[in-house]
Design an enzyme around this catalytic site. Structure first.
Site, PDB file in Angstrom:
ATOM      1  N   ASP A   1      35.263  58.089  58.121  1.00 54.83           N
ATOM      2  CA  ASP A   1      36.296  58.527  57.334  1.00 54.83           C
ATOM      3  C   ASP A   1      35.956  58.502  55.763  1.00 54.83           C
ATOM      4  O   ASP A   1      36.571  58.946  54.944  1.00 54.83           O
ATOM      5  CB  ASP A   1      37.440  58.048  57.669  1.00 54.83           C
TER       6      ASP A   1
ATOM      7  N   LYS B   1      45.183  59.649  54.458  1.00 53.82           N
ATOM      8  CA  LYS B   1      44.911  60.977  54.931  1.00 53.82           C
ATOM      9  C   LYS B   1      45.557  61.122  56.288  1.00 53.82           C
ATOM     10  O   LYS B   1      45.964  60.166  56.998  1.00 53.82           O
ATOM     11  CB  LYS B   1      43.462  61.155  55.259  1.00 53.82           C
TER      12      LYS B   1
END
Ligand code: C5P
Length: 316
Positions: A141, A11
């Site tokens: 995350d 990401k």
């Protein structure tokens, strides 16, 4: 029991704002998280023992109980002890493609893949929200890595709201091979420098959350306005990482000066990304910056934004 092979995308952070402290010692954040196609491949196989064993093609990645993939398997064993005892141990093989300690959630996404894979191996039938709740126990995350796509993340980063997918943008990633930044260090240093500016009131947190929802970057994403998205990238952690690592700052400036839609450090760095309209533009920018910096330690990757979280590649 079946074996599974999973794709675990990395990401980037299109937006990362630190708004305050939390009683649990973490920071209250407002982020926009975005999956990229650059991904690790994770294989899960029953190993006929009681142990969890981790193998990785990259020697920088620990294969002991500190690895998030190991921690994810351990968490599943603790959550479902009878099923775990029935199925036995697991071999986890990580084909590492995402740079390590780079601000790209490489370790987090491996942990997310193990949660998704074990759910399938053990036929648990967990829902996405159940998997994301387990993921939040492992790291801030990791729920996003399970889900993927484009999402507003608040709280520690674990409260997610998916928004319009953005998958038609190319990305150049650039990172100095032997440079890594500890996420913990970046946040603690930020606290030391900027604590006085932190928001203290709970209702002010809510106001900041609302502001991002109705703010210009989310609007640009919904409108698929690539130019505006590039102009509105933001990351508070640049304020501590760039002064500490001037070469990352120079790399960032070089990428800004060669065009592209927008350039920013991802997460706690030190990877710098540049959004591009096309693969051709991404390649041109990569070559220009490679020539300009002329440093054999500087690695580049060309990838695309992705609308996917963890995907099953094959099962056997
Ligand atoms: O959750 P995760 O293990 O990925 O976080 C790594 C470190 O980053 C934490 O130990 C903490 O120091 C810092 N952090 C934070 N606030 C967040 C997320 C991470 O302070 N919301």
């Amino acid at each position: 029991m079946r074996s599974y092979s999973l794709i675990a995308p990395g990401k980037i952070n299109l937006y990362l704002e630190i708004i305050g402290d939390r009683p649990d010692g973490y920071h209250q954040l407002v982020m926009i998280l975005q999956s990229i196609e650059l991904a690790d491949k994770i294989e899960l196989r029953p190993n006929g023992t009681d142990s969890i064993r981790v193998y990785c093609n990259n020697p920088q990645v620990p294969s002991d109980e500190t690895n998030l993939a190991y921690k994810a398997a351990k968490l599943m064993q603790q959550q479902f002890p009878e099923i775990a005892a029935n199925y036995g141990g697991i071999d986890i093989t990580i084909d590492k493609q995402i740079p390590v300690a780079a601000g790209l959630a490489g370790g987090s996404t491996d942990g997310a893949a193990v949660l998704v894979g074990i759910d399938l191996m053990w036929d648990l039938g967990l829902t996405k929200p159940e998997l994301e709740t387990l993921a939040a126990q492992l790291g801030s995350d990791i729920p996003f890595c399970v889900r993927g796509g484009t999402a507003i993340a608040t709280g520690r980063g674990e409260i997610l709201e998916s928004i319009q997918n953005l998958d038609d943008i190319w990305v150049v990633l650039a990172k100095y091979r032997n440079l890594s930044v500890s996420t913990g260090w970046a946040y603690q240093t930020y606290r030391q420098k900027f604590e006085d500016d932190y928001i203290k009131e709970e209702n002010e947190f809510q106001n900041r959350h609302q502001e991002i929802h109705s703010g210009p970057l989310v609007k640009a994403i919904i409108d698929q306005n690539h130019q505006k998205i590039g102009n509105l990238l933001y990351n508070d952690l640049e304020k501590v990482v760039l002064p500490e690592h001037p070469q990352v700052n120079e790399l960032r400036s070089a990428l800004i000066n060669t065009g592209g839609l927008g350039t920013m450090m991802s997460g706690s760095g030190p990877t710098v990304f540049c959004l591009c309209e096309s693969k051709a533009q991404a390649e041109e920018i990569k070559h220009k910056v490679q020539d300009l910096m002329a440093n054999p330690e500087l690695d580049f990757w060309i990838t695309k934004l992705s609308s996917n979280g963890i995907q099953v590649a094959e099962s056997s």
